[in-house]
Design a protein around this motif. Structure first.
Motif, PDB file in Angstrom:
ATOM      1  N   LEU A 123       0.812  -1.251  -0.467  1.00 16.25           N
ATOM      2  CA  LEU A 123      -0.118  -0.362  -0.002  1.00 16.25           C
ATOM      3  C   LEU A 123       0.942   1.295   0.207  1.00 16.25           C
ATOM      4  CD1 LEU A 123      -2.494   0.877   0.510  1.00 16.25           C
ATOM      5  CD2 LEU A 123      -3.091   1.351   3.079  1.00 16.25           C
ATOM      6  N   ARG A 147       0.745   9.215  -6.772  1.00 16.79           N
ATOM      7  CA  ARG A 147       0.538   8.582  -7.552  1.00 16.79           C
ATOM      8  C   ARG A 147       0.642   7.819  -8.619  1.00 16.79           C
ATOM      9  NH1 ARG A 147      -3.884  13.029  -9.146  1.00 16.79           N
ATOM     10  NH2 ARG A 147      -5.251  12.559  -6.770  1.00 16.79           N
ATOM     11  N   SER A 150       1.987   4.714  -7.698  1.00 17.00           N
ATOM     12  CA  SER A 150       1.203   3.694  -7.370  1.00 17.00           C
ATOM     13  C   SER A 150       1.374   3.303  -9.198  1.00 17.00           C
ATOM     14  CB  SER A 150       0.093   4.057  -7.312  1.00 17.00           C
ATOM     15  OG  SER A 150      -0.569   3.271  -7.450  1.00 17.00           O
ATOM     16  N   LYS A 156      -1.780  -0.237  -5.367  1.00 20.38           N
ATOM     17  CA  LYS A 156      -2.898   0.339  -4.781  1.00 20.38           C
ATOM     18  C   LYS A 156      -1.689   1.961  -3.595  1.00 20.38           C
ATOM     19  CE  LYS A 156      -7.167   0.083  -2.136  1.00 20.38           C
ATOM     20  NZ  LYS A 156      -7.940   1.097  -1.825  1.00 20.38           N
ATOM     21  N   ASP A 158      -3.439   5.007  -1.333  1.00 29.69           N
ATOM     22  CA  ASP A 158      -4.848   5.697  -0.933  1.00 29.69           C
ATOM     23  C   ASP A 158      -4.415   6.989  -0.187  1.00 29.69           C
ATOM     24  OD1 ASP A 158      -7.037   5.774   0.493  1.00 29.69           O
ATOM     25  OD2 ASP A 158      -7.383   3.361   0.580  1.00 29.69           O
ATOM     26  N   ARG A 194      -7.594  -1.047   7.160  1.00 31.66           N
ATOM     27  CA  ARG A 194      -6.354  -1.356   5.265  1.00 31.66           C
ATOM     28  C   ARG A 194      -4.754  -0.984   5.550  1.00 31.66           C
ATOM     29  NH1 ARG A 194      -9.304   3.596   2.177  1.00 31.66           N
ATOM     30  NH2 ARG A 194     -10.292   4.468   4.747  1.00 31.66           N
TER      31      ARG A 194
END
Ligand SMILES: [Zn+2]
Ligand SMILES: [Zn+2]
Length: 239
Positions: A123, A147, A150, A156, A158, A194
């Motif tokens: 993550l 971003r 990623s 991912k 977040d 998460r």
């Protein structure tokens, strides 16, 4: 906004760093000389093996990491917080030239791939900026970098997992102790599920004293994350 669209809407006719004229855009926001200078700076100094800060020749750990070992696994930066890295940070952050983010993000990915301690990342989390900063600029520069990372890594991202719960005054003029006190409990994990047992990559633009990275790490580990690594665009000196 997509990089190609940015290029059409805002064609760049000078190097965003040294202002040399030419055709520039999100694929190549700066000139070859600036690229060469960046590469040269990356290789010119030794770095702290834990936090990545630049060191005097012959040392392996900076004073901060020796005196109080960080809880994160490893922190790395693309280069030192000097020109041209410093200028790129400012052009992105304060001038809002978002087309710099893809190239900066790609260079951060390269750095991650060179260091095996980053491991398999589950993550990606950008460090949240202050509400004031967000209001002023309308975007979080760190999220733009995250971003891109990623996208390249296929992991991912977040931006809602860590939240800033305390507004901190400008950190730049403060000592490390003052920053740390300021940042204590500045972040919160919005949903512990998460981050539980995850290998997390925290993304920031600049690593200065390391207080932000340390505090984000503490918050994430406390919330159940398995391990935390940090990648930044630029870093300071550890001496
Ligand atoms: Zn240039
Ligand atoms: Zn260090």
């Amino acid at each position: 906004m997509f990089a190609p669209l940015l290029d059409i809407l805002f064609p760049q006719e000078t190097c965003c760093i040294c202002r040399k004229p030419g055709k520039f855009g999100s694929r190549q926001p700066w000139c070859q000389e600036c690229t060469d200078k960046m590469i040269e700076l990356q290789c010119s100094c030794s770095i702290c093996e834990k936090c990545g800060k630049y060191l005097e020749e012959g040392e392996t750990l900076c004073a901060d990491c020796r005196n109080s070992p960080p809880q994160f696994e490893v922190a790395r930066a693309v280069g030192p917080y000097e020109e041209p890295y410093r200028i790129a940070t400012k052009v992105l952050k304060f001038m809002g030239r978002k087309h710099l983010a893809p190239q900066m993000g790609n260079m951060m990915v390269k750095k991650i791939q060179q260091e095996s301690r980053f491991g398999k990342i589950d993550l990606i989390l950008p460090v949240p900026i202050s509400r004031k900063g967000l209001q002023k600029r309308g975007f979080n520069q760190t999220e733009l970098l995250a971003r891109q990372i990623s996208k390249e890594l296929g992991v991912k991202m977040d931006s809602t997992v860590i939240r800033r719960v305390k507004e901190t005054p400008s950190q730049t003029e403060l000592s490390r102790e003052e920053r740390e006190k300021n940042l204590l409990c500045a972040f919160e994990v919005t949903d512990k599920k998460r981050v539980y047992n995850k290998n997390i990559l925290v993304v920031d633009d600049v690593y200065t004293t390391g207080s932000t990275g340390r505090e984000c790490t503490r918050t994430l580990l406390e919330a159940g994350a398995a391990r935390v690594c940090i990648i930044t665009w630029a870093t300071g000196k550890g001496f």
